[in-house]
Write an enzyme that holds these catalytic residues in place. Structure first.
Site, PDB file in Angstrom:
ATOM      1  N   ASN A  32       0.780  -1.816   0.012  1.00 36.11           N
ATOM      2  CA  ASN A  32      -0.173  -0.176  -0.047  1.00 36.11           C
ATOM      3  C   ASN A  32       0.904   1.150   0.816  1.00 36.11           C
ATOM      4  O   ASN A  32       1.725   1.155   1.278  1.00 36.11           O
ATOM      5  CB  ASN A  32      -0.824   0.061   1.357  1.00 36.11           C
ATOM      6  CG  ASN A  32      -1.746   1.281   1.710  1.00 36.11           C
ATOM      7  OD1 ASN A  32      -1.315   2.392   0.869  1.00 36.11           O
ATOM      8  ND2 ASN A  32      -2.409   1.182   2.687  1.00 36.11           N
TER       9      ASN A  32
ATOM     10  N   LYS B 117       0.194   4.430   0.402  1.00 38.40           N
ATOM     11  CA  LYS B 117      -1.037   5.748   0.367  1.00 38.40           C
ATOM     12  C   LYS B 117      -0.295   6.907  -0.281  1.00 38.40           C
ATOM     13  O   LYS B 117      -0.208   6.474  -1.462  1.00 38.40           O
ATOM     14  CB  LYS B 117       0.068   5.388   1.789  1.00 38.40           C
ATOM     15  CG  LYS B 117      -0.006   4.318   2.531  1.00 38.40           C
ATOM     16  CD  LYS B 117       0.300   4.591   3.779  1.00 38.40           C
ATOM     17  CE  LYS B 117      -0.145   3.147   4.152  1.00 38.40           C
ATOM     18  NZ  LYS B 117       0.314   3.087   6.074  1.00 38.40           N
TER      19      LYS B 117
ATOM     20  N   HIS C 128      -9.403   1.513   4.834  1.00 38.96           N
ATOM     21  CA  HIS C 128      -8.346   1.633   5.931  1.00 38.96           C
ATOM     22  C   HIS C 128      -8.242   2.491   6.971  1.00 38.96           C
ATOM     23  O   HIS C 128      -8.871   3.622   6.878  1.00 38.96           O
ATOM     24  CB  HIS C 128      -6.697   1.889   4.992  1.00 38.96           C
ATOM     25  CG  HIS C 128      -5.435   2.414   4.927  1.00 38.96           C
ATOM     26  ND1 HIS C 128      -5.433   3.445   5.985  1.00 38.96           N
ATOM     27  CD2 HIS C 128      -4.992   0.864   5.440  1.00 38.96           C
ATOM     28  CE1 HIS C 128      -4.116   2.351   6.716  1.00 38.96           C
ATOM     29  NE2 HIS C 128      -3.399   1.636   6.246  1.00 38.96           N
TER      30      HIS C 128
ATOM     31  N   GLU D 280      -6.621   4.707   8.406  1.00 41.70           N
ATOM     32  CA  GLU D 280      -6.599   6.140   7.590  1.00 41.70           C
ATOM     33  C   GLU D 280      -7.529   6.894   7.202  1.00 41.70           C
ATOM     34  O   GLU D 280      -7.779   8.231   7.372  1.00 41.70           O
ATOM     35  CB  GLU D 280      -4.949   6.639   7.632  1.00 41.70           C
ATOM     36  CG  GLU D 280      -3.742   6.353   7.690  1.00 41.70           C
ATOM     37  CD  GLU D 280      -2.541   5.354   6.621  1.00 41.70           C
ATOM     38  OE1 GLU D 280      -2.361   5.879   5.916  1.00 41.70           O
ATOM     39  OE2 GLU D 280      -2.084   5.026   7.733  1.00 41.70           O
TER      40      GLU D 280
ATOM     41  N   GLU E 197      -5.607  -4.309  10.514  1.00 40.74           N
ATOM     42  CA  GLU E 197      -3.921  -3.323  11.135  1.00 40.74           C
ATOM     43  C   GLU E 197      -4.076  -2.850  11.970  1.00 40.74           C
ATOM     44  O   GLU E 197      -5.004  -2.036  12.662  1.00 40.74           O
ATOM     45  CB  GLU E 197      -4.357  -2.547   9.475  1.00 40.74           C
ATOM     46  CG  GLU E 197      -4.295  -3.574   8.225  1.00 40.74           C
ATOM     47  CD  GLU E 197      -3.731  -2.449   7.480  1.00 40.74           C
ATOM     48  OE1 GLU E 197      -2.280  -2.006   6.948  1.00 40.74           O
ATOM     49  OE2 GLU E 197      -4.433  -1.259   7.557  1.00 40.74           O
TER      50      GLU E 197
ATOM     51  N   GLY F 180       2.759   2.363  11.063  1.00 43.99           N
ATOM     52  CA  GLY F 180       3.813   3.434  10.901  1.00 43.99           C
ATOM     53  C   GLY F 180       4.541   3.490  11.372  1.00 43.99           C
ATOM     54  O   GLY F 180       5.596   4.433  12.198  1.00 43.99           O
TER      55      GLY F 180
ATOM     56  N   SER G 299       3.578  -2.384  10.245  1.00 43.55           N
ATOM     57  CA  SER G 299       5.098  -2.373  10.506  1.00 43.55           C
ATOM     58  C   SER G 299       5.440  -3.623  10.037  1.00 43.55           C
ATOM     59  O   SER G 299       6.828  -4.141  10.576  1.00 43.55           O
ATOM     60  CB  SER G 299       5.545  -1.950  12.031  1.00 43.55           C
ATOM     61  OG  SER G 299       5.104  -0.432  12.456  1.00 43.55           O
TER      62      SER G 299
HETATM   63  P1  PGA Z   1       2.918   0.061   7.607  1.00 47.21           P
HETATM   64  O1  PGA Z   1       1.816   0.351   6.809  1.00 47.21           O
HETATM   65  O2  PGA Z   1       3.104  -1.115   6.879  1.00 47.21           O
HETATM   66  O3  PGA Z   1       4.006   1.528   6.598  1.00 47.21           O
HETATM   67  O4  PGA Z   1       2.672   0.164   8.583  1.00 47.21           O
HETATM   68  C1  PGA Z   1       0.956  -0.833   7.188  1.00 47.21           C
HETATM   69  C2  PGA Z   1      -0.552   0.214   6.090  1.00 47.21           C
HETATM   70  O5  PGA Z   1      -1.132   0.753   6.802  1.00 47.21           O
HETATM   71  O6  PGA Z   1      -1.373  -1.032   5.581  1.00 47.21           O
END
Ligand code: PGA
Length: 248
Positions: free
Chosen positions: A8, A10, A91, A93, A161, A167, A206
């Site tokens: 992803n 983003k 997601h 976010e 997630e 992150g 992560s």
């Molecule tokens: P990350 O993000 O691997 O940077 O923690 C995962 C995600 O948000 O899909």
């Protein structure tokens, strides 16, 4: 089930990053036991399609209706025409930044299915919920409410997630990941019966070359949704290699 490793990107990536997708495509072609996907920003879907080899290109969101007065949004048919065969929905976010609800996420997944596209539906708990001890019930309920009444299990993938792991470099205990995937699997069985075994459950948050193998070796972890480490082939390819190594 074959492991499925999805990147992803983003809100990252310009045309100058397409060579990363080419390099990931080369690795994906050499690791035939694993399915690989990349969700670049929508502006790169079409160009990514030209260089992706066996890598499946997806979108990061999709509007719930087919067309109309929704300035700035993209419909499933538009994403499909550009070259996406699936999209991420819900997601955390977007749930936080755009106020997306379980009901809205369910409608997006249904819209994707109606266009013959897959949905990667994201769920996950906050740190407060994890610390309170209510993560399993909370996330199972979130999943239940995010499943539309008309949904094709063949076109559905779930991504667990934990919000606090995205992150941050932190991941749950492996036992906690396994317990959550079992709980989500039970929720899917209650909804779809035997067809639930067609629905992959990815872990995200992560995932990196150092922890991927241990996470992917868990029995009901069918793959990973990878953010930061998917932006460069040098950190994403080792995750594909880890998935191959734990595949029968
Ligand atoms: P990350 O993000 O691997 O940077 O923690 C995962 C995600 O948000 O899909």
């Amino acid at each position: 089930m074959r492991k499925y490793i999805v990147g992803n990107w983003k809100m990252n990536g310009l045309a100058a990053s397409l060579h990363e997708i080419s390099a990931i495509a080369t690795a994906a072609a050499a690791h035939t036991k694993v399915d690989v996907g990349i969700c670049p920003p929508a502006t790169l879907i079409q160009a990514a399609q030209d260089v992706c080899g066996p890598v499946k290109i997806g979108a990061q969101d999709c509007h719930a209706v087919a067309s109309g007065a929704h300035t700035g949004n993209l419909s499933a048919a538009m994403l499909k025409e550009a070259g996406a065969s699936y999209a991420i929905v819900g997601h955390s976010e977007r749930r936080a930044d755009q106020g997306e609800t379980n009901e809205g996420v369910a409608a997006k997944a249904a819209a994707l299915n109606a266009a013959g596209m897959g949905a990667i539906l994201c769920v996950g708990e906050s740190l407060d919920v994890r610390d309170s001890g209510a993560a399993l019930e909370t996330v199972a309920q979130q999943l239940k409410e995010s499943l539309a009444s008309v949904l094709d299990p063949m076109l559905l993938t779930i991504a667990y997630e934990p919000i606090w792991a995205i992150g941050t470099g932190r991941i749950p205990e492996l036992d906690d990941i396994a317990a959550m995937h079992d709980a989500l699997s039970d929720t899917l069985h209650a909804r779809f019966g035997d067809a639930a075994s067609d629905v992959g459950i990815l872990y995200g948050g992560s995932v990196n070359p150092g922890n991927a193998e241990a996470i992917l070796a868990l029995s009901r972890v069918d793959g990973a949704l990878v953010g930061g480490a998917s932006l460069k082939a040098e950190s994403f390819v080792p995750i594909i290699v880890a998935a191959e190594s734990v595949s029968a």
